[in-house]
Scaffold this motif. Structure first.
Motif, PDB file in Angstrom:
ATOM      1  N   PHE A  35       0.839  -1.205   0.000  1.00 45.76           N
ATOM      2  CA  PHE A  35       0.000   0.000   0.000  1.00 45.76           C
ATOM      3  C   PHE A  35       0.874   1.255   0.000  1.00 45.76           C
ATOM      4  CE2 PHE A  35      -2.325   3.306   2.390  1.00 45.76           C
ATOM      5  CZ  PHE A  35      -3.367   3.493   1.506  1.00 45.76           C
ATOM      6  N   TYR A  36       1.945   1.238   0.784  1.00 49.66           N
ATOM      7  CA  TYR A  36       2.903   2.351   0.791  1.00 49.66           C
ATOM      8  C   TYR A  36       3.510   2.535  -0.594  1.00 49.66           C
ATOM      9  CZ  TYR A  36       7.344   4.725   1.469  1.00 49.66           C
ATOM     10  OH  TYR A  36       8.414   5.558   1.342  1.00 49.66           O
ATOM     11  N   ARG A  37       3.871   1.438  -1.246  1.00 52.09           N
ATOM     12  CA  ARG A  37       4.465   1.534  -2.579  1.00 52.09           C
ATOM     13  C   ARG A  37       3.467   2.090  -3.601  1.00 52.09           C
ATOM     14  NH1 ARG A  37       9.797  -0.178  -3.854  1.00 52.09           N
ATOM     15  NH2 ARG A  37       8.934   0.344  -5.845  1.00 52.09           N
ATOM     16  N   LEU A  38       2.191   1.724  -3.472  1.00 56.06           N
ATOM     17  CA  LEU A  38       1.173   2.278  -4.367  1.00 56.06           C
ATOM     18  C   LEU A  38       1.046   3.785  -4.187  1.00 56.06           C
ATOM     19  CD1 LEU A  38      -1.726  -0.321  -4.290  1.00 56.06           C
ATOM     20  CD2 LEU A  38      -0.400   0.395  -6.262  1.00 56.06           C
ATOM     21  N   ILE A  39       1.001   4.225  -2.930  1.00 53.04           N
ATOM     22  CA  ILE A  39       0.913   5.667  -2.662  1.00 53.04           C
ATOM     23  C   ILE A  39       2.151   6.382  -3.201  1.00 53.04           C
ATOM     24  CG2 ILE A  39       0.802   7.403  -0.821  1.00 53.04           C
ATOM     25  CD1 ILE A  39      -1.809   5.862  -1.298  1.00 53.04           C
ATOM     26  N   TRP A  40       3.318   5.805  -2.998  1.00 51.70           N
ATOM     27  CA  TRP A  40       4.564   6.414  -3.474  1.00 51.70           C
ATOM     28  C   TRP A  40       4.594   6.473  -5.004  1.00 51.70           C
ATOM     29  CZ3 TRP A  40       8.017   9.497  -1.753  1.00 51.70           C
ATOM     30  CH2 TRP A  40       9.245   9.622  -2.379  1.00 51.70           C
ATOM     31  N   THR A  41       4.131   5.436  -5.663  1.00 49.82           N
ATOM     32  CA  THR A  41       4.093   5.427  -7.120  1.00 49.82           C
ATOM     33  C   THR A  41       3.127   6.476  -7.655  1.00 49.82           C
ATOM     34  OG1 THR A  41       4.616   3.076  -7.124  1.00 49.82           O
ATOM     35  CG2 THR A  41       3.724   3.981  -9.144  1.00 49.82           C
ATOM     36  N   LEU A  42       1.977   6.615  -7.016  1.00 50.67           N
ATOM     37  CA  LEU A  42       1.029   7.650  -7.435  1.00 50.67           C
ATOM     38  C   LEU A  42       1.600   9.050  -7.214  1.00 50.67           C
ATOM     39  CD1 LEU A  42      -2.350   6.141  -6.223  1.00 50.67           C
ATOM     40  CD2 LEU A  42      -1.556   6.438  -8.574  1.00 50.67           C
ATOM     41  N   TYR A  43       2.324   9.232  -6.118  1.00 48.27           N
ATOM     42  CA  TYR A  43       2.966  10.522  -5.868  1.00 48.27           C
ATOM     43  C   TYR A  43       3.994  10.833  -6.951  1.00 48.27           C
ATOM     44  CZ  TYR A  43       6.295  13.818  -3.930  1.00 48.27           C
ATOM     45  OH  TYR A  43       7.147  14.876  -3.762  1.00 48.27           O
ATOM     46  N   LEU A  44       4.834   9.862  -7.292  1.00 50.35           N
ATOM     47  CA  LEU A  44       5.830  10.074  -8.347  1.00 50.35           C
ATOM     48  C   LEU A  44       5.174  10.350  -9.690  1.00 50.35           C
ATOM     49  CD1 LEU A  44       8.495   7.362  -7.560  1.00 50.35           C
ATOM     50  CD2 LEU A  44       8.715   9.837  -7.303  1.00 50.35           C
ATOM     51  N   ALA A  45       4.077   9.659  -9.964  1.00 53.85           N
ATOM     52  CA  ALA A  45       3.386   9.852 -11.239  1.00 53.85           C
ATOM     53  C   ALA A  45       2.797  11.256 -11.328  1.00 53.85           C
ATOM     54  CB  ALA A  45       2.298   8.812 -11.400  1.00 53.85           C
ATOM     55  N   MET A  46       2.233  11.743 -10.218  1.00 57.31           N
ATOM     56  CA  MET A  46       1.652  13.092 -10.251  1.00 57.31           C
ATOM     57  C   MET A  46       2.723  14.180 -10.261  1.00 57.31           C
ATOM     58  SD  MET A  46      -1.743  12.859  -7.883  1.00 57.31           S
ATOM     59  CE  MET A  46      -0.978  12.084  -6.490  1.00 57.31           C
ATOM     60  N   THR A  47       3.865  13.879  -9.670  1.00 57.49           N
ATOM     61  CA  THR A  47       4.928  14.884  -9.603  1.00 57.49           C
ATOM     62  C   THR A  47       5.713  14.981 -10.899  1.00 57.49           C
ATOM     63  OG1 THR A  47       5.154  14.458  -7.247  1.00 57.49           O
ATOM     64  CG2 THR A  47       6.961  15.617  -8.312  1.00 57.49           C
ATOM     65  N   PHE A  48       6.131  13.842 -11.435  1.00 57.03           N
ATOM     66  CA  PHE A  48       7.027  13.840 -12.588  1.00 57.03           C
ATOM     67  C   PHE A  48       6.362  13.455 -13.892  1.00 57.03           C
ATOM     68  CE2 PHE A  48       9.804  12.949  -8.924  1.00 57.03           C
ATOM     69  CZ  PHE A  48      10.558  14.102  -8.979  1.00 57.03           C
ATOM     70  N   GLY A  49       5.119  13.093 -13.871  1.00 58.34           N
ATOM     71  CA  GLY A  49       4.419  12.698 -15.095  1.00 58.34           C
ATOM     72  C   GLY A  49       4.359  11.192 -15.229  1.00 58.34           C
ATOM     73  N   TRP A  50       3.448  10.756 -16.062  1.00 54.14           N
ATOM     74  CA  TRP A  50       3.236   9.317 -16.232  1.00 54.14           C
ATOM     75  C   TRP A  50       4.237   8.759 -17.234  1.00 54.14           C
ATOM     76  CZ3 TRP A  50       0.052   6.513 -13.334  1.00 54.14           C
ATOM     77  CH2 TRP A  50      -0.908   7.190 -12.592  1.00 54.14           C
ATOM     78  N   PHE A  51       4.982   7.762 -16.821  1.00 56.72           N
ATOM     79  CA  PHE A  51       5.821   6.976 -17.715  1.00 56.72           C
ATOM     80  C   PHE A  51       5.074   5.649 -17.873  1.00 56.72           C
ATOM     81  CE2 PHE A  51       8.891  10.102 -17.413  1.00 56.72           C
ATOM     82  CZ  PHE A  51       9.128  10.417 -16.086  1.00 56.72           C
ATOM     83  N   PHE A  52       4.335   5.539 -18.955  1.00 55.50           N
ATOM     84  CA  PHE A  52       3.285   4.527 -19.066  1.00 55.50           C
ATOM     85  C   PHE A  52       3.742   3.106 -18.792  1.00 55.50           C
ATOM     86  CE2 PHE A  52       1.360   8.018 -21.470  1.00 55.50           C
ATOM     87  CZ  PHE A  52       0.189   8.115 -20.772  1.00 55.50           C
ATOM     88  N   GLY A  53       4.819   2.665 -19.373  1.00 55.79           N
ATOM     89  CA  GLY A  53       5.228   1.276 -19.199  1.00 55.79           C
ATOM     90  C   GLY A  53       5.600   0.940 -17.776  1.00 55.79           C
ATOM     91  N   SER A  54       6.529   1.710 -17.229  1.00 56.74           N
ATOM     92  CA  SER A  54       7.027   1.390 -15.895  1.00 56.74           C
ATOM     93  C   SER A  54       6.007   1.726 -14.809  1.00 56.74           C
ATOM     94  CB  SER A  54       8.338   2.135 -15.631  1.00 56.74           C
ATOM     95  OG  SER A  54       8.126   3.534 -15.706  1.00 56.74           O
ATOM     96  N   MET A  55       5.286   2.812 -14.950  1.00 55.13           N
ATOM     97  CA  MET A  55       4.303   3.189 -13.928  1.00 55.13           C
ATOM     98  C   MET A  55       3.115   2.231 -13.917  1.00 55.13           C
ATOM     99  SD  MET A  55       5.039   5.766 -12.084  1.00 55.13           S
ATOM    100  CE  MET A  55       6.189   7.094 -12.031  1.00 55.13           C
ATOM    101  N   ALA A  56       2.626   1.871 -15.078  1.00 57.01           N
ATOM    102  CA  ALA A  56       1.488   0.956 -15.131  1.00 57.01           C
ATOM    103  C   ALA A  56       1.873  -0.412 -14.583  1.00 57.01           C
ATOM    104  CB  ALA A  56       0.989   0.829 -16.565  1.00 57.01           C
ATOM    105  N   PHE A  57       3.050  -0.890 -14.933  1.00 53.63           N
ATOM    106  CA  PHE A  57       3.510  -2.176 -14.425  1.00 53.63           C
ATOM    107  C   PHE A  57       3.656  -2.141 -12.909  1.00 53.63           C
ATOM    108  CE2 PHE A  57       6.926  -5.076 -13.191  1.00 53.63           C
ATOM    109  CZ  PHE A  57       6.386  -6.272 -13.641  1.00 53.63           C
ATOM    110  N   SER A  58       4.215  -1.077 -12.382  1.00 53.99           N
ATOM    111  CA  SER A  58       4.400  -0.958 -10.943  1.00 53.99           C
ATOM    112  C   SER A  58       3.070  -0.873 -10.202  1.00 53.99           C
ATOM    113  CB  SER A  58       5.242   0.288 -10.641  1.00 53.99           C
ATOM    114  OG  SER A  58       5.440   0.425  -9.262  1.00 53.99           O
ATOM    115  N   LEU A  59       2.126  -0.119 -10.733  1.00 49.87           N
ATOM    116  CA  LEU A  59       0.812  -0.019 -10.097  1.00 49.87           C
ATOM    117  C   LEU A  59       0.090  -1.369 -10.071  1.00 49.87           C
ATOM    118  CD1 LEU A  59      -0.552   3.369 -11.452  1.00 49.87           C
ATOM    119  CD2 LEU A  59      -0.079   2.793  -9.084  1.00 49.87           C
ATOM    120  N   VAL A  60       0.117  -2.074 -11.178  1.00 42.78           N
ATOM    121  CA  VAL A  60      -0.552  -3.372 -11.241  1.00 42.78           C
ATOM    122  C   VAL A  60       0.154  -4.379 -10.337  1.00 42.78           C
ATOM    123  CG1 VAL A  60      -1.083  -5.322 -12.756  1.00 42.78           C
ATOM    124  CG2 VAL A  60      -1.538  -2.996 -13.514  1.00 42.78           C
ATOM    125  N   LEU A  61       1.475  -4.397 -10.381  1.00 41.98           N
ATOM    126  CA  LEU A  61       2.243  -5.347  -9.580  1.00 41.98           C
ATOM    127  C   LEU A  61       1.969  -5.176  -8.092  1.00 41.98           C
ATOM    128  CD1 LEU A  61       4.526  -7.497  -9.346  1.00 41.98           C
ATOM    129  CD2 LEU A  61       6.072  -5.560  -9.064  1.00 41.98           C
TER     130      LEU A  61
END
Length: 84
Positions: A35-61
């Protein structure tokens, strides 16, 4: 209300009570970590922009890992609380 299927619940009942406490706590910690990793990934996505391949894989994983760990923790901790 029964969240786990009957077959899985029967498999959990075969595990020793003390060991089910250890498994329940450790998978609960894994669920909190994911859950912490999901929140951190969403924070990085909102801050630096969506990097579709790596961000989507990380969110799903981490979403799948957290869901499975949460259900496993629930199953083993309810087995521990019910006793022998």
């Amino acid at each position: 209300m029964n969240i786990l299927p009957t077959g899985i619940e029967e498999q959990i009942k075969r595990v020793d009570r003390q060991r089910s406490l250890y498994i329940g706590i450790s998978t609960g910690l894994l669920a909190v970590w994911s859950f912490y990793r999901l929140i951190w990934t969403l924070y990085l996505a909102m801050t630096f922009g969506w990097f579709f391949g790596s961000m989507a894989f990380s969110l799903v994983l981490w979403g799948v890992v957290g869901t499975v760990a949460g259900l496993t923790s629930y199953g083993f901790l309810t087995r521990y609380s019910r006793g022998s």
